[in-house]
Design a protein around this motif. Structure first.
Motif, PDB file in Angstrom:
ATOM      1  N   TRP A 198      -2.910  14.896   5.703  1.00 13.42           N
ATOM      2  CA  TRP A 198      -1.539  14.531   6.074  1.00 13.42           C
ATOM      3  C   TRP A 198      -0.626  15.756   6.123  1.00 13.42           C
ATOM      4  O   TRP A 198       0.289  15.906   5.322  1.00 13.42           O
TER       5      TRP A 198
ATOM      6  N   GLU B 265     -12.111   4.009   4.680  1.00 17.25           N
ATOM      7  CA  GLU B 265     -12.451   4.436   6.052  1.00 17.25           C
ATOM      8  C   GLU B 265     -13.564   5.490   6.010  1.00 17.25           C
ATOM      9  O   GLU B 265     -13.427   6.589   6.562  1.00 17.25           O
TER      10      GLU B 265
ATOM     11  N   GLU C  95      -5.117  -2.543   5.055  1.00 17.50           N
ATOM     12  CA  GLU C  95      -4.167  -1.765   5.867  1.00 17.50           C
ATOM     13  C   GLU C  95      -3.858  -2.564   7.124  1.00 17.50           C
ATOM     14  O   GLU C  95      -4.769  -2.924   7.877  1.00 17.50           O
TER      15      GLU C  95
ATOM     16  N   LEU D  39       4.990   4.406   8.272  1.00 17.54           N
ATOM     17  CA  LEU D  39       4.585   3.274   9.110  1.00 17.54           C
ATOM     18  C   LEU D  39       5.548   2.093   8.908  1.00 17.54           C
ATOM     19  O   LEU D  39       6.752   2.284   8.886  1.00 17.54           O
TER      20      LEU D  39
ATOM     21  N   TRP E  28       2.377   0.543  14.140  1.00 17.50           N
ATOM     22  CA  TRP E  28       2.217   2.009  14.146  1.00 17.50           C
ATOM     23  C   TRP E  28       2.833   2.492  15.451  1.00 17.50           C
ATOM     24  O   TRP E  28       2.304   2.218  16.523  1.00 17.50           O
TER      25      TRP E  28
ATOM     26  N   TYR F 281      -4.182  -2.156  12.986  1.00 16.80           N
ATOM     27  CA  TYR F 281      -2.767  -1.815  13.174  1.00 16.80           C
ATOM     28  C   TYR F 281      -2.248  -2.349  14.510  1.00 16.80           C
ATOM     29  O   TYR F 281      -2.998  -2.410  15.501  1.00 16.80           O
TER      30      TYR F 281
ATOM     31  N   ALA G  85       0.921  -1.453   5.411  1.00 15.68           N
ATOM     32  CA  ALA G  85       1.062   0.000   5.351  1.00 15.68           C
ATOM     33  C   ALA G  85       2.421   0.384   5.969  1.00 15.68           C
ATOM     34  O   ALA G  85       2.661   0.046   7.115  1.00 15.68           O
ATOM     35  N   GLN G  86       3.228   1.093   5.169  1.00 16.66           N
ATOM     36  CA  GLN G  86       3.140   1.396   3.771  1.00 16.66           C
ATOM     37  C   GLN G  86       4.491   1.137   3.108  1.00 16.66           C
ATOM     38  O   GLN G  86       5.483   0.960   3.804  1.00 16.66           O
TER      39      GLN G  86
ATOM     40  N   PHE H 261       0.848  -1.187   0.000  1.00 13.57           N
ATOM     41  CA  PHE H 261       0.000   0.000   0.000  1.00 13.57           C
ATOM     42  C   PHE H 261       0.885   1.238   0.000  1.00 13.57           C
ATOM     43  O   PHE H 261       1.779   1.373   0.843  1.00 13.57           O
TER      44      PHE H 261
ATOM     45  N   LEU I 106       1.321  10.376   1.381  1.00 13.27           N
ATOM     46  CA  LEU I 106       1.439  10.655   2.816  1.00 13.27           C
ATOM     47  C   LEU I 106       2.919  10.806   3.112  1.00 13.27           C
ATOM     48  O   LEU I 106       3.706   9.899   2.796  1.00 13.27           O
TER      49      LEU I 106
ATOM     50  N   HIS J 109      -9.303  -2.985   8.476  1.00 11.59           N
ATOM     51  CA  HIS J 109      -8.053  -2.350   8.897  1.00 11.59           C
ATOM     52  C   HIS J 109      -7.743  -2.691  10.345  1.00 11.59           C
ATOM     53  O   HIS J 109      -8.620  -2.612  11.211  1.00 11.59           O
TER      54      HIS J 109
ATOM     55  N   GLY K  93      -5.883   4.870   1.547  1.00  9.53           N
ATOM     56  CA  GLY K  93      -5.785   5.746   2.652  1.00  9.53           C
ATOM     57  C   GLY K  93      -6.739   6.945   2.636  1.00  9.53           C
ATOM     58  O   GLY K  93      -7.556   7.135   1.741  1.00  9.53           O
ATOM     59  N   CYS K  94      -6.593   7.699   3.717  1.00  8.75           N
ATOM     60  CA  CYS K  94      -7.438   8.883   3.871  1.00  8.75           C
ATOM     61  C   CYS K  94      -7.279   9.844   2.698  1.00  8.75           C
ATOM     62  O   CYS K  94      -8.194  10.593   2.375  1.00  8.75           O
TER      63      CYS K  94
HETATM   64  O1  AHR Z   1      -2.029   4.218   6.687  1.00  7.51           O
HETATM   65  C1  AHR Z   1      -2.245   5.453   7.295  1.00  7.51           C
HETATM   66  C2  AHR Z   1      -3.722   5.768   7.444  1.00  7.51           C
HETATM   67  O2  AHR Z   1      -4.302   4.865   8.338  1.00  7.51           O
HETATM   68  C3  AHR Z   1      -4.567   5.639   6.219  1.00  7.51           C
HETATM   69  O3  AHR Z   1      -4.519   6.764   5.409  1.00  7.51           O
HETATM   70  C4  AHR Z   1      -5.940   5.473   6.786  1.00  7.51           C
HETATM   71  O4  AHR Z   1      -6.782   4.739   5.935  1.00  7.51           O
HETATM   72  C5  AHR Z   1      -5.688   4.782   8.112  1.00  7.51           C
HETATM   73  O5  AHR Z   1      -6.350   5.387   9.135  1.00  7.51           O
END
Ligand code: AHR
Length: 518
Positions: free
Chosen positions: A117, A194, A318, A372, A322, A261, A366-367, A44, A48, A259, A91-92
């Protein structure tokens, strides 16, 4: 897989042996079609921080060696991973991205604010053509995430047409004018990201209806190559989202995302440091990662109620560690170091995905670069491959290989230091050439473990053994730009297999070992 308890007998004055774990590989069913989907090893890349800009794209004027603006060192390293699929542009970021800003002559492209970002200016120099060029250089499938949050149905429809149609429409003529005659193949298209938060703060009922509407216009312009449509799914334990979206829209999707993390502290406000972490945060990371297993089971169970045939794939698009960002870096750029601990998390997660392969059809860590749990870190013209990169490189042998069930019997002391986490984990597969590959993880930070691997006779006769290991002198060992090869895979020489088909292996503390039987 079972974790039955095994207590080795001790004689008086006998030296304390290494903790011993029995692993048994069941007889290999050569007719099995039970494959480990290669897409579980997907990636991914988002707009960002320094993922796209600097990490992948340096532009045609750069002094950093590049091919059409894509940096050669990073592309070459990624090629070695046999990446099956790459997700982009977020991603966002995806729900703020307007694809038409990223096509045409680069000096005429509209610059935008990357609001989510860091509010930095996104130049749109890397857009559709540059991404598809990268995908072709990597030889992987494209997974494009469309904009539901701030985009329109028409915008999404036109992007798909621009990418994949081969008629004389105005948009196709525009693509040709921008240098691409043939349509591209887009394997996967995500309808939002998301959408319960950065993608529009929607409720699942609303999103399910929006999904049904938007996906209607993700047309199959290549009828023999239909696009796999992915709906926005839940995060962590939001089971209601899965329930509502499946109930209302399962018939309209091929995949549903998920998702999760690994935040070792379990605290989004203070995630803990990537390096120099306290000893208890070693196991905390693996315990948190183990939740992935439980969450996949529970989301899958909900999906089973609406889709008992398992037609809809669960797409973990994702995942990864993190941590707190590196000191002195932009907090919205999510730049973190990557240690041996991250490598073990990656291997642990890939094993979890292997076990959930019936429902989980794709996953995207990610990513890719500088963000990350990255494969690669860059510093201007310099780059390094992280310990996580090396796990993906070592374990790529499992991609599309036949899954081989294992049973594991661990000693009880395995649980005393690590809570409920077994200290040894393993996963096995058989590739198309008949090679059996077994990946083993020793989570114990201090102690080597002995593994007694019982193999079926057919897999031991006239076979040769090879091994590789990824480990380091400390739990937070990592590569730096001055010492980029401090932690890399090394050769690991296994003993020969005994006449009774048992392979005894000392697995060093805090390591990942790959045994190949050819
Ligand atoms: O991977 C970073 C962010 O984490 C992504 O943009 C989002 O989808 C998630 O919250």
């Amino acid at each position: 897989m079972s974790y039955a308890r095994f207590i080795p007998p001790l004689k008086p004055n006998q030296p304390v042996p290494l903790p011993s774990t029995q692993i048994t590989l069941d007889a290999v069913d050569h007719s099995s079609t039970d494959k480990i989907p290669r897409e579980l090893y997907g990636h991914f890349a988002e707009h960002l921080g320094r993922c796209i800009h600097e990490g992948i794209w340096v532009g045609e004027e750069s002094k950093i060696p590049h091919t059409r603006g894509l940096r050669n060192d990073v592309v070459a390293a990624l090629q070695r991973l046999s990446i099956p699929v790459l997700r982009w542009p977020g991603g966002c970021f995806a729900d703020e991205y307007h694809w038409k800003d990223g096509i045409g002559p680069r000096n005429e492209r509209r610059a935008m604010i990357n609001n989510h970002w860091g509010g930095v200016v996104e130049s749109n120099q890397f857009g559709t053509h540059e991404f598809m060029d990268l995908v072709e250089m990597l030889g992987c499938d494209a997974y494009i995430a469309g904009n539901v949050g701030s985009g329109t149905v028409r915008e999404m429809q036109e992007w798909v047409e621009y990418l994949t149609a081969d008629v004389d429409s105005t948009l196709v003529q525009l693509r040709r004018a921008h240098g691409r005659q043939e349509p591209w193949r887009v394997h996967y298209f995500g309808v939002g990201n998301e959408n319960w938060i950065c993608g529009g703060n929607m409720r699942p009922e609303f999103y399910a209806d929006e999904y049904r509407r938007y996906q209607t216009y993700v047309r199959h312009h290549q009828p023999d190559r239909p696009i796999y449509r992915i709906a926005c799914g839940a995060s962590e334990d939001d089971f209601r989202w899965t329930e509502v979206v499946m109930e209302r829209a399962a018939d309209y999707m091929d995949g549903l995302s998920f998702h999760f993390y690994t935040i070792p502290t379990d605290d989004w406000d203070d995630k803990g440091e990537a390096t120099g972490f306290a000893p208890h945060q070693w196991f905390a990371a693996f315990r948190r990662t183990a939740r992935m297993d439980d969450l996949l089971t529970r989301h899958s169970a909900i999906m089973d109620r609406f889709d008992p045939e398992k037609r809809v794939g669960l797409i973990v698009d994702e995942w990864g560690t993190w941590h707190n960002v590196e000191a002195g870096t932009n907090p919205r750029f999510l730049y973190q170091q990557n240690t041996l601990r991250d490598a073990l998390v990656a291997a642990q997660t890939l094993h979890i995905f292997h076990r959930h392969r019936e429902r989980v059809r794709m996953a995207n860590i990610a990513q890719t670069v500088n963000v990350l749990q990255a494969m690669i870190l860059t510093d201007g013209p310099r780059m390094l491959c992280t310990p996580t990169y090396h796990v993906f490189e070592m374990m790529k042998v499992h991609q599309n290989a036949t899954f081989l069930p294992l049973s594991i019997a661990s000693p009880p002391e395995n649980e005393s230091t690590a809570g409920n986490l077994p200290l040894l984990d393993a996963s096995a597969s058989r590739d198309t050439e008949g090679h059996v590959n077994i990946s083993l993880i020793n989570f114990d930070p201090d102690t080597a473990h002995e593994i007694q691997l019982t193999l079926p006779a057919a897999e031991t006769t006239d076979r040769t053994l090879a091994g590789r290991i990824l480990t380091a002198e400390s739990c937070d060992a990592h590569n730096t730009f001055d010492e980029p090869n401090r932690i890399v895979p090394r050769e690991f020489t296994p003993d020969s297999i005994s006449a009774t088909g048992i392979l005894t292996l000392p697995i060093p503390a805090r390591s990942i070992v790959l045994i190949s039987i050819s």
